[in-house]
Design an enzyme around this catalytic site. Structure first.
Site, PDB file in Angstrom:
ATOM      1  N   LYS A   1       0.892  -1.160   0.000  1.00 23.65           N
ATOM      2  CA  LYS A   1       0.000   0.000   0.000  1.00 23.65           C
ATOM      3  C   LYS A   1       0.927   1.205   0.000  1.00 23.65           C
ATOM      4  O   LYS A   1       1.633   1.464   0.973  1.00 23.65           O
ATOM      5  CB  LYS A   1      -0.898  -0.018   1.238  1.00 23.65           C
ATOM      6  CG  LYS A   1      -2.239   0.696   1.059  1.00 23.65           C
ATOM      7  CD  LYS A   1      -2.135   2.201   1.018  1.00 23.65           C
ATOM      8  CE  LYS A   1      -1.899   2.753   2.411  1.00 23.65           C
ATOM      9  NZ  LYS A   1      -1.701   4.226   2.390  1.00 23.65           N
TER      10      LYS A   1
ATOM     11  N   GLU B   1       6.796  -0.735  13.040  1.00 21.12           N
ATOM     12  CA  GLU B   1       7.856   0.053  13.658  1.00 21.12           C
ATOM     13  C   GLU B   1       7.261   1.441  13.801  1.00 21.12           C
ATOM     14  O   GLU B   1       6.888   2.064  12.809  1.00 21.12           O
ATOM     15  CB  GLU B   1       9.086  -0.012  12.748  1.00 21.12           C
ATOM     16  CG  GLU B   1      10.338   0.505  13.382  1.00 21.12           C
ATOM     17  CD  GLU B   1      10.667   1.869  12.855  1.00 21.12           C
ATOM     18  OE1 GLU B   1      10.207   2.848  13.475  1.00 21.12           O
ATOM     19  OE2 GLU B   1      11.360   1.945  11.826  1.00 21.12           O
TER      20      GLU B   1
ATOM     21  N   CYS C   1      13.073   8.046  12.548  1.00 21.90           N
ATOM     22  CA  CYS C   1      12.515   7.381  13.730  1.00 21.90           C
ATOM     23  C   CYS C   1      13.582   7.187  14.796  1.00 21.90           C
ATOM     24  O   CYS C   1      13.265   6.890  15.943  1.00 21.90           O
ATOM     25  CB  CYS C   1      11.878   6.049  13.359  1.00 21.90           C
ATOM     26  SG  CYS C   1      12.895   5.049  12.289  1.00 21.90           S
TER      27      CYS C   1
END
Lengths: 501, 501
Positions: free
Chosen positions: B165, B246, B283
């Protein structure tokens, strides 16, 4: 809530127990959490000795353990003695795994200071304990899948404290085994929280334990309904945790025509033995037997039925299981019964099986269903549509198996373990065993609950980047002081890392 | 629903896209399922070549890819060129892993026909593909954590079809990379379902994909809110599937006093660089910097603030992220701001931090929070109370680190990767890397999304008991024709199994 242990054979009450209170569950989980750091820091040799001491302490319980388990479960003494050997064998296997040490999957990518455009830092990782594990004892293996069973042994081996919720069908057996584990904890000088047990017959006890924030993973063996309830509770936590639930399986067994011609009665004998082992109360019991329509298949069905009819069913684990079995057999619709006494065998066509999804549900006890397929294509289609299975078994001649890649492919997608010309009961406790399968056989098909690989459920990697050598765990030091197998730059080796120029 | 790609720098609309319909999502998942068997059966060498072809095809997209990604994300061209190298490097790393072959964790316990009381059957197991994997591209790495990123590369390497996606913030980039993957699929002669991509800006597209019965696992990188929604949807399926999400991390970085005395300005420089790399949209950005109250710590704070103030913030990935960042900074309560321009630095005492849980929430962008602890005890307590983290970093002198076992212990419980005298951004793609951590850093702390170990998320063991040699996969044959490292009777070796007498 109060509940009772019962003599499985007579129904006599053996002792009163009660559900752990919320405060007791909280105290158990907190004790485990408080013990986690000290236990994780124990060196591998000491942890291995602790597991061996636990095995010794179980043996030291002597005949009292066997007699208590016999009374509470109805299982024969010889079977329980064998199961005790399996239980202590598991503890010793995990001791050996911990002592050998390579299970931590140590990986080292040494620094590349001259790499362009950027230097590579030194990166090392290994598995570390995940934290306190909740273990739920199973009713059908009061020793090997219960208080000191494979879940407990693997969780302890990985360095995690364990909180066991004893199965209410054998609380006295559980108390004895728990006393052995507590004794091992004490002899090793470990904090008491390394092993804690609570009793409970209400789902609330189990759910409270799974929801406790100190619990970091769950091991369970039992029904789909109970396993799914634990899964749902764990998944809905503010911090979800993994649940390893080994649940239901009907373990298809396929008999090809040549095998029937070669050894029809031997297969019938083996099948009935496997179906009635432990009164059919094994999660690997072959509850679905498939073959191709033929006179040989009809003769095989008669041979199975004759042998099954001659079986005298043993005492089931508890009155509830017996009642469930009787009801399931009584109410089963849409099959032709081949036996109405002894072990129960029914028969149905593949087309009728496919039309009746309830026939694919596990019936725990001495029962199996023979399914007649009209063609290999129909057989393959039926197998491919099955829910996930712990095992699938294929009987064939050498020539038939050589031409059975289509069956092996479909069975490999459906099941965790493929058995050839054998029987799925009797799960070997070894390094290569896989006891698990696609849902609902287990909640996570990637993990086994039997054998040494079960340890991987309860560990997580910790990575050290540019770590000073003195702070590295021994498993990750250049010298490889433990002599374990490590992945260095992606290649397995026991060699030390050579000193840099 | 229609949505648009935008030029991140100017806001100009670049192209119109629309959510995949329910029928398109269903078709994508079914195509993947239809391709699963053929792709799983591909031999390792062919699968490795396919991954390498995918890398080649991405390179062959040339500057069009870089320019499109630059327009859609605002990331500088040099960074995107580096990220393309990382992306193709990942594909080639997994090709090497697949070609080498030992990743399948082959385990063989040969038969022991003379064992008492029962003979041991021959038991062998290896990892096999889990089935179609749904991958959700991340906004902040339009190449390396997106359509052909680590999740896709590891899922394909394990032998699974992938349904991506695409992230709605870079749909044009996604289309280009998808075309490269489709081209690689075609050149390898594989079924088109091996790689399928759908677009979508609505959560419904993502949820429909995760709920599709053909999907067997999920890889995701993004926010806690979105990751948790996917987790919840997957856990509630009739057959739950694993989700590797994550999510969020503030990546604590601790600076000990001696390190400040030795290299205060160098650490300030490195920290500000790490916090503002990619406009703070990593991140692993260190969003929490901790030290002990002292004049040196105050001087360090000034040094950090001076450097941060001088930064000219780059273009953020999209208008929504910029707006979220501006709002988060504007509304942040209970801190003292050290900068009001450039990169944003705030300061708070450890006591005030502990009282205000919102300060531990990730703010995605060029921001960090300095926390002053009054004692080492307070520092340890604060660290131990943090949510799970991807990384934790410790700066100290050699003597300080040698005496820092207490910090290493607590950080090892909180984080997946510990960095010493370095910075957490710049995640090495290697065998020993672990990019994951306790919840909510990732949904399952046991698995990494970066590095070769990421492949283990997408495979499950299949076990063969007493299997005729000709039916065994090459990885499990006595001769070890692939020369892989295997666990034979629990010991790692590349040796063949000797023929039995």
């Amino acid at each position: 809530m109060e509940f009772f242990a019962h003599n499985a054979a007579t129904g006599e009450k053996l002792g009163a127990y009660r559900d752990a209170t919320a405060a007791e569950i909280d105290a158990a989980a907190r004790a485990a959490a408080a013990a986690a750091r000290a236990f994780a820091g124990l060196d591998p040799e000491m942890r291995a000795r602790f597991l061996e001491t636990a095995a010794d302490e179980i043996v030291a319980l002597g005949d009292a353990l066997i007699q208590t388990a016999h009374r509470e479960t109805g299982l024969p003494v010889a079977r329980l003695e064998g199961e005790r050997g399996r239980t202590t064998g598991q503890l010793r296997l995990f001791a050996a795994v911990v002592r050998e040490g390579s299970w931590v999957d140590a990986r080292i990518d040494p620094a590349l200071p001259d790499r362009k455009p950027l230097p590579r830092p030194d990166v090392r990782r290994m598995l570390r304990p995940i934290g306190p594990v909740a273990v739920f004892g199973a009713s059908n293996f009061p020793l090997a899948f219960s208080v000191a069973g494979g879940d407990t042994a693997s969780a302890l081996a990985a360095g995690n404290p364990v909180v066991v919720k004893a199965h209410p069908a054998h609380p006295g057996t559980s108390d004895l085994v728990a006393s052995a584990l507590r004794s091992a904890v004490q002899k090793a000088g470990l904090p008491v929280g390394v092993f804690v047990m609570v009793h409970g017959a209400s789902p609330e006890v189990s759910l409270a334990l799974v929801r406790h924030e100190a619990i970091q993973a769950v091991g369970f063996t039992g029904s789909i309904r109970a396993g799914r309830a634990l899964w749902d509770a764990a998944a809905a936590r503010p911090r979800p945790i993994p649940v390893f639930a080994e649940m239901g399986s009907i373990n298809p067994l396929i008999v090809l025509p040549g095998a029937l011609r070669e050894r029809r009665d031997a297969i019938a004998e083996g099948l009935v033995g496997s179906c009635t082992l432990g009164v059919g109360q094994f999660c690997t019991k072959p509850g679905l037997v498939l073959g191709l329509s033929s006179p040989e298949w009809d003769a095989f069905a008669r041979s199975v039925a004759d042998r099954a009819r001659a079986i005298t069913p043993g005492v089931m684990l508890h009155a509830g299981i017996q009642a469930s079995f009787d009801r399931a057999v009584r109410e089963l619709q849409g099959v032709a019964w081949l036996t109405d006494t002894g072990a129960r065998v029914a028969r149905v066509s593949a087309a009728d099986f496919a039309r009746q999804p309830h026939l694919a549900h596990e019936i725990f006890g001495p029962y199996t269903l023979l399914v007649t397929a009209s063609s290999r294509g129909e057989l393959l289609q039926l197998l491919g549509a099955l829910d996930g299975q712990l095992t699938a078994t294929l009987h064939g001649t050498a020539d038939e198996l050589a031409a059975a890649q289509d069956l092996v492919d479909v069975l490999g997608r459906v099941a965790g373990r493929l058995v050839f010309n054998g029987y799925p009961t009797g799960v070997e406790v070894s390094h290569a065993m896989h006891h698990g399968g696609p849902y609902p056989a287990s909640s996570d098909a990637r993990f086994t609950s039997v054998g040494s690989a079960a340890i991987f459920r309860f560990a997580r990697p910790v990575c050290y980047q540019s770590c000073p050598p003195a702070l590295l765990p021994p498993e990750l030091r250049d010298e490889n002081p433990l002599g374990i197998s490590r992945l260095v730059d992606g290649r397995a080796t026991r060699d030390p890392i050579p000193p840099r120029a």
